[in-house]
Design a protein around this motif. Structure first.
Motif, PDB file in Angstrom:
ATOM      1  N   ASP A 208       8.574   3.271   0.341  1.00 21.48           N
ATOM      2  CA  ASP A 208       7.482   2.267   0.671  1.00 21.48           C
ATOM      3  C   ASP A 208       8.119   1.040   0.338  1.00 21.48           C
ATOM      4  O   ASP A 208       8.768   0.675  -0.719  1.00 21.48           O
ATOM      5  N   CYS A 210       7.497  -3.629   0.845  1.00 18.58           N
ATOM      6  CA  CYS A 210       6.164  -4.506   1.024  1.00 18.58           C
ATOM      7  C   CYS A 210       6.452  -5.771   1.741  1.00 18.58           C
ATOM      8  O   CYS A 210       6.071  -6.887   1.469  1.00 18.58           O
ATOM      9  N   THR A 290       8.624   2.202   5.241  1.00 14.96           N
ATOM     10  CA  THR A 290       7.236   2.011   5.605  1.00 14.96           C
ATOM     11  C   THR A 290       6.684   0.686   5.032  1.00 14.96           C
ATOM     12  O   THR A 290       6.735   0.489   3.497  1.00 14.96           O
ATOM     13  N   ASP A 291       6.259  -0.183   5.770  1.00 18.55           N
ATOM     14  CA  ASP A 291       5.947  -1.604   5.197  1.00 18.55           C
ATOM     15  C   ASP A 291       4.411  -1.258   4.861  1.00 18.55           C
ATOM     16  O   ASP A 291       3.319  -1.055   5.495  1.00 18.55           O
ATOM     17  N   ARG A 292       4.198  -1.600   3.317  1.00 19.90           N
ATOM     18  CA  ARG A 292       3.082  -1.409   2.982  1.00 19.90           C
ATOM     19  C   ARG A 292       2.261  -2.789   2.235  1.00 19.90           C
ATOM     20  O   ARG A 292       1.312  -2.629   1.518  1.00 19.90           O
ATOM     21  N   SER A 293       2.901  -3.793   2.688  1.00 13.49           N
ATOM     22  CA  SER A 293       2.439  -5.037   2.542  1.00 13.49           C
ATOM     23  C   SER A 293       1.067  -5.255   3.282  1.00 13.49           C
ATOM     24  O   SER A 293       0.612  -4.441   4.238  1.00 13.49           O
ATOM     25  N   ASN A 364      -1.473  -3.826  -4.614  1.00  9.11           N
ATOM     26  CA  ASN A 364      -1.883  -2.430  -4.334  1.00  9.11           C
ATOM     27  C   ASN A 364      -1.164  -1.114  -4.880  1.00  9.11           C
ATOM     28  O   ASN A 364      -0.369  -1.482  -5.993  1.00  9.11           O
ATOM     29  N   TYR A 366       1.034   0.611  -3.983  1.00  8.70           N
ATOM     30  CA  TYR A 366       2.479   0.786  -3.826  1.00  8.70           C
ATOM     31  C   TYR A 366       3.417  -0.479  -4.602  1.00  8.70           C
ATOM     32  O   TYR A 366       4.614  -0.373  -4.222  1.00  8.70           O
ATOM     33  N   CYS A 368       2.882  -3.485  -4.154  1.00  7.87           N
ATOM     34  CA  CYS A 368       3.167  -4.856  -3.216  1.00  7.87           C
ATOM     35  C   CYS A 368       2.020  -5.859  -3.530  1.00  7.87           C
ATOM     36  O   CYS A 368       0.972  -5.488  -3.980  1.00  7.87           O
TER      37      CYS A 368
END
Length: 700
Positions: A208, A210, A290-293, A364, A366, A368
Motif C-alpha cells: 500500500d 499513498c 495500491t494507491d491508498r491515498s 487513514n 494505511y 496515508c
C-alpha cells in the motif's frame, strides 16, 4: 515423481519468448508445471543442422535446459493451452546428457514430430513410460520412450510450435527422478531450508502506498524475501521481460507508480562452483502497489468578528470536506505547526482565530496523510460610533437622573441593522438584561451600550455617554424675613430664557409679596428648574420676665433679632432694658427688635412697698400683705434671713401674708429680705419678680 508447484513461476504463464537458442536456454529449476509461450525462431535454426533430428525447421521455438538431482526415470508432458489449443502442434527434440550447444550436428536423444492426427485432444506430446520408440515423424502418436537419468546430468529441450499461431503450452515432468533445483524448500531443503516470502507487510507482494507516483527503494524487501536462506540474491525489474532476460535491474531508488507491476528474481549463487547449473536457476515474484491515498476538499469558513474583536469563533468540524470514520484527524493553526505536530487545536468546533487559515491533517489506516486548508474569513464588520453623547434634562423628582431616548443615539451609519440596548458591556456581549424601554430610559449620568447586529448575525457594541443636565437655579433669589404686616419683592435675576412664578407672573421679579412660600420655574435651554423661595415673618421678641427692685424695672427679652428697643410709653424708646424711678401702679412695657416691626408689650404693676412691720397686734403695719395681687398666676411671697435662708413662704394657703413669725413664734427684730414672684396673665405668661427688704420690729 512428486510434483511441486512454486508460486514464483506463475507470472511466466503465456509470456511470449522470442529468438531462443540453445545457448540461451531457459533453465528449469523445478519439477513443477511450467507454462510458456514461444515466439520466433531464435538466431540459429539448430534443428536444421541436427543429424538424425526428426524436426524440420523452426517456426515458434523455445529452448529449455534442466539438470538431474536424483537418478531414475524421467518423463514429461507438453500440453498446448489457450484459445485454439486443439489446432496447436508442438514438436520437440531432447539433447543430452551434457549437450554442447556449439555442436549443431549432434542428434537428439529423443524426438517427436507428430502431427495433429493424434486421437488425443488437445494434441499432447512428450516422454512416457509406455512408448518404445525414441523418435517419431509426422505420423507418430506424439509420445516416445522415457529416459534414465543420473545426478548431475544436464539436458536441453527444444520445443517448436509448428503452427503459425503463437500459442502457450504447459510442461509437466514425471518419472522417479527429480530435477536439480536450489528451490527445494518443499522437498529436500538442501539449499533452501526456509520458505521465501513475498514483498510487502503481508508478505504477499502487495504494498500500500499513498500516491500514484513516488520514489521507492525496492531493496528494503530483500532480507524479507530471502528469509534467511543462504547463497540467494534478489534483483528487481520494471518488467517481466527484463526479469526473464536479467537486464536493466533496478539498483537504486526509482520513481515508481501504481500502474506498473514490478518483478523480482531470486537467484542461487553456488559459493563452491561458479559454473554450477544451480547458478542458472531463478525464481520470480511480483510487486504490486495500491494507491491508498484519499482526497479532501478545502473549505472556506466565514464567521462574525463580533464587537470588532479581530477574531471569530469557527467550527472547523462543520464543513463537509470528505472526512470519513476511518480517518484520524487533527487540526492545527499553521502548516509549520502541522509539520511539527505542535499547538494542536484541541477544540476545533469552537476555534477562536483571526482571519487567515487553519489546517486539518487526516491519516487513514494505511498511514496515508491528506492535508486540507480552511480559509478563515469574517462577515462584513459592523462599524459603530463609540462617541455618541445624549444630554437630557434632570428629573424634578431626582435631579441626578434623566429620561434618555437611547434610540436617538447615532451609533452607526450602516443600513439593515438592528439595535438592542443594555446597561453594561457584559450584558450587551452576553445578551442579558436588555433595557425594555430604550426610548424612555431613566438613568444617572454614565454610559449605556447599543448592540448593533447585521443580517449575518454579527454585532458590535457602541458606547453611548449619558449626561444629565443639572438644574440651573437663580443665585440671587433668596429667602426673606419681613414683618408680618409688610410685603417685599422677589427677584430671580437675569440670564434665564423664561420665568413662571407661582403667582402666574412671567417676569424676572414679583412685587408686593407677603409672608408665604413661592416658586418660580426658570428655563435654561430646554430644561426647566423649579426653585422654591420662602418669605418668613420676622420672629417677635418675647418678654420673658420683668424684675422689679423697689422702683427699678428690668425687662428681660428673648427671641426676635437683637438689638432690642424698649419703652414704657410706646413713644420714647431706649436701648437699655432697665427703667429707673418707675412710679407705683400699673404700667405697660414695649419691646421692638432689629426689624422694627410692631412692638410687643406686657402690662405690669409696681406694688406698694412695705419696708417696716411691727407685729404688735395694733392693726397698724402688723403684716406684709400682697393679697391684692392674688389674681396673678403663681403668686408667691418668700421671706429670707440675712443669710439667705428662706424662712417663710406666703401663698394662697396663708393669704399671701407674713406676720413676722416662724411656726407661730416671732422672729428676732431685724432686717429681712423678701421676693414676690408671679406670671402675668397674658398670652406669654410673662414672669415677674418684685424684691425688697423689710424691717421687723418685735417687742415682747
Amino acid at each position: 515423481m512428486k510434483k511441486y508447484l512454486l508460486v514464483f513461476l506463475f507470472f511466466i504463464t503465456q509470456m511470449v519468448f522470442a529468438q531462443q537458442d540453445c545457448i540461451t536456454a531457459i533453465p528449469i529449476c523445478s519439477d513443477a508445471d511450467i507454462a510458456l509461450t514461444p515466439g520466433g525462431t531464435g538466431t540459429v535454426a539448430e534443428s536444421e543442422h541436427s543429424s538424425g533430428s526428426c524436426l524440420y525447421g523452426e517456426s515458434n521455438s523455445i529452448w529449455l535446459t534442466f539438470s538431474i538431482q536424483t537418478a531414475g526415470t524421467l518423463t514429461f508432458l507438453i500440453t498446448p493451452t489457450g484459445p485454439g489449443s486443439n489446432s496447436i502442434d508442438y514438436d520437440w527434440a531432447l539433447y543430452g546428457p551434457n549437450h554442447n550447444c556449439a555442436n549443431l550436428t549432434v542428434p537428439p536423444l529423443r524426438c517427436s514430430y507428430a502431427g495433429l492426427g493424434s486421437s488425443i485432444t488437445p494434441p499432447l506430446t512428450g516422454l512416457n513410460m509406455t512408448a518404445l520408440d525414441t523418435s517419431e515423424d509426422g505420423g507418430g502418436d506424439g509420445f516416445v520412450k522415457y529416459i534414465d537419468v543420473l545426478p548431475g546430468q544436464i539436458y536441453h529441450l527444444l520445443l517448436n510450435n509448428f503452427s503459425t499461431t503463437v500459442a502457450p503450452f504447459s510442461l509437466t515432468f514425471g518419472g522417479t527422478a527429480t530435477l536439480l533445483t536450489p528451490f527445494d524448500n518443499n522437498s529436500l531443503q538442501i539449499y533452501q531450508p526456509n520458505p521465501f516470502f513475498g514483498a510487502g507487510p503481508a508478505k504477499d507482494g502487495k504494498i500500500d502506498v499513498c500516491s500514484q507516483s513516488f520514489t521507492y527503494d525496492f531493496s528494503q524487501w530483500s532480507t524479507q524475501i530471502i528469509n534467511g536462506n543462504p547463497n540467494f540474491v534478489v534483483k528487481y525489474y520494471k518488467s517481466a521481460t527484463d526479469a526473464m532476460d536479467d537486464v536493466n535491474p533496478i539498483t537504486t531508488p526509482i520513481t515508481a507508480n501504481v500502474a506498473t507491476t514490478y518483478h523480482y528474481s531470486i537467484s542461487y549463487v553456488d559459493p563452491g562452483s561458479p559454473l554450477s547449473f544451480l547458478n542458472q536457476c531463478r525464481e520470480f515474484g511480483t510487486i504490486e502497489f495500491t494507491d491508498r491515498s484519499f482526497v479532501l476538499t478545502n473549505a472556506t469558513l466565514t464567521e462574525c468578528s463580533n464587537n470588532n474583536s479581530g477574531t471569530a469563533t469557527y467550527n472547523l468540524m462543520g464543513p463537509n470536506i470528505g472526512l470519513t470514520p476511518n480517518l484520524t484527524v487533527k487540526y492545527y493553526p499553521s502548516m509549520p505547526d502541522l509539520n511539527a505536530g505542535t499547538n494542536e487545536i484541541t477544540v476545533p468546533y469552537a476555534y477562536v482565530s483571526a482571519e487567515g487559515s487553519a489546517f486539518v491533517k487526516a491519516t487513514n489506516e494505511y498511514g496515508c496523510v491528506t492535508i486540507s486548508e480552511f480559509t478563515l474569513k469574517f462577515h462584513p464588520i459592523v462599524v459603530v460610533n463609540d462617541n455618541a453623547i445624549i444630554r437630557s434634562c434632570f428629573l424634578e423628582a431626582n435631579h441626578s437622573t434623566a429620561i434618555f431616548n437611547l434610540t436617538a443615539a447615532a451609533v452607526t451609519a450602516q443600513t439593515g441593522t438592528t439595535k438592542t440596548y443594555y446597561p453594561s458591556m457584559a450584558d450587551a456581549v452576553n445578551g442579558t438584561n436588555p433595557i425594555p424601554n430604550p426610548s424612555t430610559y431613566i438613568a444617572p449620568s454614565g454610559v449605556a451600550y447599543v448592540k448593533v447586529t447585521n443580517a449575518q448575525g454579527c454585532y458590535a457594541v457602541a458606547k453611548v455617554t449619558l449626561e444629565v443636565i443639572p438644574p440651573v437655579y437663580s443665585s440671587v433669589l433668596a429667602e426673606k424675613v419681613i414683618c408680618i404686616e409688610n410685603t417685599t419683592t422677589l427677584d430671580a435675576g437675569p440670564g434665564f430664557n423664561g420665568y413662571e412664578w407661582s403667582t402666574g407672573a412671567t417676569t424676572q421679579s414679583i412685587t408686593n409679596v407677603g409672608v408665604g412660600t413661592y416658586w418660580v420655574k426658570l428655563k435654561t435651554g430646554d430644561c426647566i428648574a423649579l426653585q422654591t423661595v420662602k418669605v418668613y415673618p420676622a420672629e417677635e421678641p418675647v418678654i420673658t420676665n420683668i424684675d422689679i427692685a423697689t422702683n427699678t424695672v428690668t425687662v428681660n427679652v428673648m427671641g426676635g433679632t437683637p438689638p432690642y428697643k424698649y419703652s414704657i410709653d410706646n413713644v420714647n424708646w431706649q436701648d437699655s432694658n432697665v427703667f429707673e424711678n418707675v412710679s407705683r401702679g400699673d404700667h405697660t412695657v414695649y419691646v421692638k427688635d432689629a426689624y422694627n416691626c410692631n412692638s410687643v408689650d406686657v402690662t405690669f404693676v409696681l406694688p406698694n412697698l412695705v419696708n417696716v412691720i411691727t407685729p404688735n397686734g395694733d392693726g397698724i403695719n402688723d403684716v406684709i400683705d400682697y393679697s391684692s395681687l392674688s389674681g396673678k398666676t403663681g403668686l408667691v411671697l418668700s421671706i429670707f434671713d440675712r443669710y439667705g435662708t428662706k424662712i417663710h413662704q406666703a401663698d394662697k394657703s396663708n393669704g399671701y401674708k407674713w406676720d413676722g413669725t416662724i411656726g407661730g413664734k416671732k422672729v428676732s427684730t431685724g432686717t429681712y429680705w423678701y421676693s414676690v414672684t408671679w406670671n402675668e396673665n397674658n398670652k406669654k405668661n410673662t414672669a415677674f419678680k418684685f424684691s425688697g427688704w423689710v424691717m421687723v420690729k418685735n417687742r415682747d
